[in-house]
Design a protein around this motif. Sequence first.
Motif, PDB file in Angstrom:
ATOM      1  N   PRO A  88       0.617  -1.312  -0.003  1.00  0.00           N
ATOM      2  CA  PRO A  88      -0.003  -0.028  -0.002  1.00  0.00           C
ATOM      3  C   PRO A  88       0.848   1.324  -0.014  1.00  0.00           C
ATOM      4  CG  PRO A  88       0.258  -1.136   2.282  1.00  0.00           C
ATOM      5  CD  PRO A  88       0.992  -2.025   1.501  1.00  0.00           C
ATOM      6  N   THR A  89       0.480   2.145  -0.533  1.00  0.00           N
ATOM      7  CA  THR A  89       1.171   3.531  -0.522  1.00  0.00           C
ATOM      8  C   THR A  89       0.030   4.618  -0.583  1.00  0.00           C
ATOM      9  OG1 THR A  89       0.881   3.639  -3.151  1.00  0.00           O
ATOM     10  CG2 THR A  89       2.885   2.569  -2.046  1.00  0.00           C
ATOM     11  N   LEU A  90       0.390   5.962  -0.522  1.00  0.00           N
ATOM     12  CA  LEU A  90      -0.388   7.176  -0.665  1.00  0.00           C
ATOM     13  C   LEU A  90      -0.817   7.390  -1.950  1.00  0.00           C
ATOM     14  CD1 LEU A  90       0.832   9.332   2.262  1.00  0.00           C
ATOM     15  CD2 LEU A  90      -0.887   7.616   2.438  1.00  0.00           C
ATOM     16  N   ILE A 161       1.850 -11.546   6.859  1.00  0.00           N
ATOM     17  CA  ILE A 161       0.803 -10.380   6.735  1.00  0.00           C
ATOM     18  C   ILE A 161       1.354  -8.988   6.890  1.00  0.00           C
ATOM     19  CG2 ILE A 161      -0.865 -11.886   7.552  1.00  0.00           C
ATOM     20  CD1 ILE A 161      -1.178 -10.156  10.221  1.00  0.00           C
ATOM     21  N   PRO A 162       0.847  -7.930   6.432  1.00  0.00           N
ATOM     22  CA  PRO A 162       1.414  -6.681   6.694  1.00  0.00           C
ATOM     23  C   PRO A 162       1.459  -5.871   8.128  1.00  0.00           C
ATOM     24  CG  PRO A 162      -0.353  -6.267   5.480  1.00  0.00           C
ATOM     25  CD  PRO A 162      -0.102  -7.837   5.550  1.00  0.00           C
ATOM     26  N   ALA A 163       2.085  -5.149   8.508  1.00  0.00           N
ATOM     27  CA  ALA A 163       2.054  -4.304   9.867  1.00  0.00           C
ATOM     28  C   ALA A 163       1.789  -2.968   9.200  1.00  0.00           C
ATOM     29  CB  ALA A 163       3.291  -4.329  10.748  1.00  0.00           C
ATOM     30  N   GLY A 164       0.742  -2.251   9.738  1.00  0.00           N
ATOM     31  CA  GLY A 164       0.433  -0.696   9.448  1.00  0.00           C
ATOM     32  C   GLY A 164      -1.017  -0.463   9.702  1.00  0.00           C
ATOM     33  N   ASP A 165      -1.193   0.460  10.352  1.00  0.00           N
ATOM     34  CA  ASP A 165      -2.523   0.764  10.813  1.00  0.00           C
ATOM     35  C   ASP A 165      -3.448   0.765   9.899  1.00  0.00           C
ATOM     36  OD1 ASP A 165      -1.302   0.793  13.485  1.00  0.00           O
ATOM     37  OD2 ASP A 165      -1.871   3.163  13.810  1.00  0.00           O
ATOM     38  N   ARG A 347      -3.704  11.255   8.779  1.00  0.00           N
ATOM     39  CA  ARG A 347      -2.830  10.486   8.275  1.00  0.00           C
ATOM     40  C   ARG A 347      -1.389  10.733   9.064  1.00  0.00           C
ATOM     41  NH1 ARG A 347      -4.346  14.817   5.399  1.00  0.00           N
ATOM     42  NH2 ARG A 347      -2.969  16.176   4.706  1.00  0.00           N
ATOM     43  N   ASN A 348      -1.316  11.807   9.693  1.00  0.00           N
ATOM     44  CA  ASN A 348      -0.025  12.067  10.552  1.00  0.00           C
ATOM     45  C   ASN A 348       0.078  10.903  11.842  1.00  0.00           C
ATOM     46  OD1 ASN A 348       0.720  13.982   8.871  1.00  0.00           O
ATOM     47  ND2 ASN A 348       0.000  15.600  10.265  1.00  0.00           N
ATOM     48  N   ALA A 349      -1.004  10.319  12.118  1.00  0.00           N
ATOM     49  CA  ALA A 349      -1.241   9.346  13.270  1.00  0.00           C
ATOM     50  C   ALA A 349      -0.755   7.934  12.574  1.00  0.00           C
ATOM     51  CB  ALA A 349      -2.114   9.301  13.977  1.00  0.00           C
ATOM     52  N   TRP A 350      -1.484   7.634  11.423  1.00  0.00           N
ATOM     53  CA  TRP A 350      -1.315   6.159  10.830  1.00  0.00           C
ATOM     54  C   TRP A 350      -0.433   6.028   9.945  1.00  0.00           C
ATOM     55  CZ3 TRP A 350      -2.474   6.285   5.663  1.00  0.00           C
ATOM     56  CH2 TRP A 350      -3.278   7.206   5.168  1.00  0.00           C
ATOM     57  N   HIS A 351      -0.004   6.747   9.079  1.00  0.00           N
ATOM     58  CA  HIS A 351       0.900   6.589   7.879  1.00  0.00           C
ATOM     59  C   HIS A 351       2.376   6.343   8.367  1.00  0.00           C
ATOM     60  CE1 HIS A 351       3.430   7.729   4.277  1.00  0.00           C
ATOM     61  NE2 HIS A 351       2.760   6.875   4.001  1.00  0.00           N
ATOM     62  N   PRO A 352       2.872   6.936   9.604  1.00  0.00           N
ATOM     63  CA  PRO A 352       4.070   6.483  10.135  1.00  0.00           C
ATOM     64  C   PRO A 352       4.172   5.064  10.273  1.00  0.00           C
ATOM     65  CG  PRO A 352       3.599   8.624  10.904  1.00  0.00           C
ATOM     66  CD  PRO A 352       2.480   8.186  10.222  1.00  0.00           C
TER      67      PRO A 352
END
Length: 371
Positions: A88-90, A161-165, A347-352
């Motif tokens: 996944p990307t932005l 599996i991926p890690a990412g909110d 996004r500043n909370a989940w994207h990192p």
Amino acid sequence: MKVAFVFCSAIVAVLASGRNVSISTSSTNKGGVYAPGDLMFEDTFDRFDLSVWQHEITMSGGGNWEFQVYSNTRFNSYTRDGILYLMPTLTNDRWGENFVETGTLSLLGGAPADECTNPAYYGCERSGAGGNIINPAMSARIRTVNSFSFKYGKVEVRAKIPAGDWLWPAIWMLPRHNSYGTWPASGEIDIMESRGNKRLFNLQGVNIGTEQISYTSHYGPYFPYNGYANAHYETQAPPDQGYDTAFHVYAVEWTDTYIRHLLDGVVVGTTTPPPGGFWELGGFPNDVHNPWTGADNPRMAPFDQEFYILLNVAVGGTNGFFPDDVQPPKPWRNDAGNAFAEFWAARNAWHPTWAGENAAMQIDYVRITAV
């Protein structure tokens, strides 16, 4: 070594000789005769074979108002060193700053292989204007619908599996033809579903993020009737040892009498329908028509037709897979008028938490054998 499709001509030769041989109930769209244990399909991802895997290209949100654009780009799906990455990307990273708020994204042009595959829910063209935004993430969903489908078999997928909110990875199966009608009448088999949050707790204090995997069969006469609750299983990893930390083998053994889920060779749960089949198992109302009357295998219908494989990483959604009452709180509500915008604003909370390829679902192989 990579083998996409296998035809067991050796079994045909044995049959011709008159010798006794155990014949499998498995079949494929390629034809052929198989014995239990015969390899019917395998991809070890030495290369990304786009004649085997077809991309879905849409913004429709998978029927769940998910937040991603599915596309065919090597940003979001690629192979390296025998591993397939679904990354996944932005959306702004691809199309430029402020694109999701002000741009227009059309998936209607180009060659047939790059054409929008699902126009439902404004899936082919969207604009950011008036408070509405374009899907803020991009990802990949690939399938074998045009290349390989099968009835009955054992599917094994070795994956991390991926890690990412708010990521939603899945390995699953859908019917090649909706023989009994639209979803869920023709069935769905989820080999693996999870959530990418490292720490996401429900009201009971259970981590339902990367430490939990669910396995489900969906079936019912029509939406919203769905008997999945009687064919749903979960596994829980030890604390801080989530399924994102290592590769595991997710498997389903699908036969003409049961559907069995396995994790690393250990049985997670088995769904064996009663004499009345999945209609009886689902306990559907008597005044609702049974679409599986007259099926090829009434006890297993709708799971008595050919299915194909799907692999994808979704982002968010409003169908409840990410509940509203989780901790830490999620940045949108499922009944929100503009969940896309609420998600994007946070996004500043989940994207990192999308840390490079750790945010990708990584697949080592897909293997299907006869039963």
